[in-house]
Design an enzyme around this catalytic site. Structure first.
Site, PDB file in Angstrom:
ATOM      1  N   ALA A 394       0.883  -1.231  -0.006  1.00 34.34           N
ATOM      2  CA  ALA A 394       0.121  -0.129  -0.133  1.00 34.34           C
ATOM      3  C   ALA A 394       0.930   1.332   0.003  1.00 34.34           C
ATOM      4  CB  ALA A 394      -0.959  -0.045   0.990  1.00 34.34           C
ATOM      5  N   ASP A 514       8.898  -4.003  57.010  1.00 32.41           N
ATOM      6  CA  ASP A 514       7.707  -4.417  56.398  1.00 32.41           C
ATOM      7  C   ASP A 514       7.575  -5.976  56.364  1.00 32.41           C
ATOM      8  OD1 ASP A 514       5.048  -4.085  55.424  1.00 32.41           O
ATOM      9  OD2 ASP A 514       6.059  -4.581  53.314  1.00 32.41           O
TER      10      ASP A 514
END
Length: 751
Positions: A394, A514
């Site tokens: 194209a 943590d």
């Protein structure tokens, strides 16, 4: 790895095919240059590099030369490949090529990625050979790669190669580009789980993964999230300690090559011959490889409908149908060729006359001069693939229209449709749309043709194949620079030594840790994440040191923390700071709080549990948490955002806050967080060494509350207020073990 000058940064192009094809006849080798879009496209890029530097671009192309040669000619093949084609050949047996190229590549990946699941074969022997051949390519690259080389891997044949190279060369710069569509997850998931996982992990071995269109990029990112569980941020995926970028790069063409070719004698001669043959007829051009994805029967049926509806165009228009041989040996292709030829015969028989053949059919390869001549003399180009990665035909047609006339009819299923919006776009599955488009194109005024083509040509000239390659390499460099910035935040050997020295010298130390995501990895069910013996041993060793004050700061409820760690000589913080338990003391609240608000918000949480299967509520003393780790990985974040916004709107005037953690949304009282809990300990002691490690944004409050001299570490490769990063829980445990063991070794042993 090959020896070489480490200062010479070459580009290693790795593709299934070499830039040449070799044929062995009567013991002699014949070499022919390849004419594929990748070879010609990258050649234009490399030629420009040479022109800019004033010397030949330093690159090497690694690929299969097209056939097997006898042992006596292997050295000769290598010599010619290196001297004339800057290439290093990869040698494969005929059986390997059968199961690799004709097997997994073209019977599995090609049909499935082009949305033809009915044509897809799922032979495990194909997958095994695909893995083996990718390893052969990896070995071939290792034979020639030098320090500093950039590796650019191309296309679906080698999707496992980036990871294989990464495992052997962790710091090498690797790019990958997929030249076909990447399918939606609903199609991709049809592959067996092992293959799904292997392909995605293979691609994530690259630093940059490129696709032709935004849609393909998003489909890839979605599959990565669904299959591997890796989330992304604007196309950036954290994989261990690396960032992998997925991005869109629509491949261009060598615009000037096509636009300037009309003045060459070869093209002029071809043009004159075509004009004499077709005389006064309008020409609709269809040129494609023999492939079921190109939709050739659909366009033939569309042309047939056009002729039925428009008898006034009989004897005035012709369809020039050129089918280029491709993938000989794949059983679907011979049947497909037979179908095309039967359709051509049927339409010509139905509408043709003694002096007019509606379809001029040719099954042949087309050299470049003939191709440009066809482009430049055709009034309409019919490019209607059912699915196509890009479709350069194209673009080549538009580039060849020097006088700006001609009309491009383009399938909206082609990647090129995203750039060539001025074309007549159609759905290739509708013969009615194809027929209408042909009628529209033939009637389109030349002024309108010129306007559309001018816009498309301007775009194609600006973003040509050289721009495409430069853009990709530039983004590859930028991705590695981003990786370097993140890696610079990792706790380096020098920083670790400094930290350990200050730790040893300190008289009083405060350590905040943590739990979830820091000491233990996440799981779909938080209740299953119980501390291992290793974690308890580490915490026990650290907390037994009389100079250490160890505090576990978690979002867990106090009863759980008490059960797991209540026997250790350490402080505990529950519910992100609501409950405190200093060493040797009882649990107490950090400040008077109320939980009256829970009764009004619990129905909201329950509604979202119903709306998202797999999510659940965790209720603590002074907080409610909605977990969605086990829920659908795409719907989960959507529902989480909805819930977060809704909660924010109804709690704005209340004394509660909405926290968004890792796959969890929690509501708790305002003014209480891990940072305020940490201040309690820091205000009750004079510490010469402070260390904190966390993985979540809720830990950011803790990082921000620390003095500048403290050592703060965020787990995971992400931005943070912490000074350093560690990659994962494995690195955290190893680091803490080293810290505890080194200190333990300094304590004098008593008899």
């Amino acid at each position: 790895m090959a020896n070489g000058n480490s200062g010479a940064h070459r580009l290693l192009v790795v593709a299934n095919r070499s830039p040449f094809t070799v044929i062995e006849e009567d013991g002699e080798l014949q070499f022919k240059e390849s004419s594929g879009g990748l070879v010609s496209g990258l050649s234009a890029y490399l030629d420009k590099l040479s022109a800019q530097t004033g010397k030949k671009a330093d690159y090497l192309w690694v690929g299969w030369p097209g056939s097997k040669v006898s042992d006596k000619n292997i050295d000769r093949l290598k010599e010619v490949a290196a001297s004339e084609f800057n290439s290093h050949p990869v040698f494969l047996s005929e059986e390997e090529m059968e199961n690799f190229y004709h097997g997994f590549c073209n019977k599995t990946i090609w049909p499935l990625f082009h949305y033809f699941p009915a044509y897809t074969a799922y032979g495990n022997e194909y997958w095994e050979v695909y893995e083996k051949v990718n390893q052969v390519f990896c070995d071939a690259v290792m034979e020639v790669i030098r320090p500093g080389d950039v590796v650019w891997v191309h296309d679906y044949h080698l999707m496992l190669l980036p990871r294989m190279l990464r495992e052997r060369l962790p710091d090498v710069k690797i790019g990958f580009f997929l030249h076909i569509p990447f399918p939606s997850f609903e199609i991709y998931r049809l592959l067996p789980k092992k293959w799904c996982t292997g392909i995605l992990e293979g691609l994530l071995g690259a630093d940059l993964v490129g696709f032709h269109t935004f849609d393909y990029t998003q489909y890839f990112l979605r599959s990565v999230g669904r299959v591997l569980g890796h989330e992304h941020n604007l196309g950036q995926i954290f994989v261990g300690d690396r960032i992998v970028k997925a991005d869109t790069f629509p491949m261009g063409i060598d615009f000037d090559k096509f636009n300037n070719a009309l003045t060459t004698p070869e093209v002029e001669a071809e043009r004159e011959e075509i004009k004499m043959t077709l005389a006064d007829e309008k020409v609709v051009l269809s040129i494609d490889r023999l492939d079921y994805s190109k939709g050739i029967p659909n366009r033939l049926e569309g042309f047939e409908l056009f002729l039925e509806r428009n008898p006034q165009w009989h004897k005035k228009v012709v369809l020039a149908l050129v089918v280029i041989p491709s993938r000989i040996g794949v059983e679907h292709y011979q049947a497909f060729k037979d179908r095309i030829e039967k359709l051509v015969g049927s339409i010509n028989g139905k509408f043709g006359t003694l002096d007019w053949t509606p379809i001029r059919y040719q099954y042949r390869s087309v050299p470049f001069p003939s191709l440009v001549a066809l482009y430049s003399t055709s009034d309409v180009a019919l490019v209607t693939p059912l699915r196509d990665g890009m479709n350069l035909i194209a673009k080549e047609y538009v580039a060849s229209r020097v006088d700006n006339t001609g009309v491009l009819i383009l399938s909206e299923m082609a990647g090129a449709a995203k750039e060539l919006g001025e074309a007549v776009l159609i759905n290739p599955n509708s013969r009615e749309e194809i027929a209408d488009a042909i009628e529209e194109a033939l009637a389109l005024p030349k002024v309108e043709q010129a306007r559309r083509n001018f816009v498309m040509q301007k775009r194609l000239r600006r973003y040509n194949v050289v721009s495409w390659a430069e853009d990709f390499i530039r983004q590859l460099d930028a991705t590695q620079e981003t990786q370097a910035r993140y890696k610079a935040r990792l706790l380096s050997a020098a920083a670790r030594d400094r930290l350990e020295r200050q730790y040893r010298e300190a008289e009083r130390r405060l350590i905040f840790l943590d739990y979830d995501g820091t000491l233990m990895p996440f799981a779909k069910d938080p209740d299953t994440v119980i501390p291992t013996a290793r974690v308890r041993d580490i915490l026990g060793t650290l907390s037994e040191d009389p100079r250490n004050e160890v505090v576990l700061v978690s979002g867990r409820d106090k009863d759980t923390l008490q059960e797991w760690f209540g026997d250790l000589r350490m402080g505990l913080v529950a519910e992100h700071g609501v409950w405190l338990k200093p060493r040797y003391e009882d649990w107490r609240m950090i400040q008077p709080l109320t939980s009256d608000w829970k009764s009004s918000l619990r129905p909201v949480f329950e509604m979202y549990v119903d709306r998202l299967p797999g999510s659940f509520i965790e209720e603590k003393d002074f907080s409610l948490a909605w977990h969605y780790r086990a829920a659908d990985p795409e719907l989960g974040p959507v529902r989480a955002m909805e819930l977060s916004h809704y909660l924010a709107s109804i709690t704005g005037s209340t004394d509660v806050q909405v926290l968004q953690g890792h796959k969890v949304i929690e509501v708790k009282n305002s003014g209480v967080n891990k940072g305020t809990a940490a201040l309690h300990w820091m205000s009750h002691g004079d510490y010469s060494f402070i260390l904190t490690i966390g993985d979540d944004w809720t830990d950011e409050h803790l990082f921000e509350s620390l003095p500048a001299t403290a050592y703060s570490i965020r787990v995971g490769m992400t931005q943070s207020a912490a000074r350093f990063n560690l990659r994962d829980t494995t690195e955290v445990l190893h680091f803490l073990e080293q810290l505890a063991c080194r200190e333990e070794s300094l304590v004098p042993q008593t008899a």
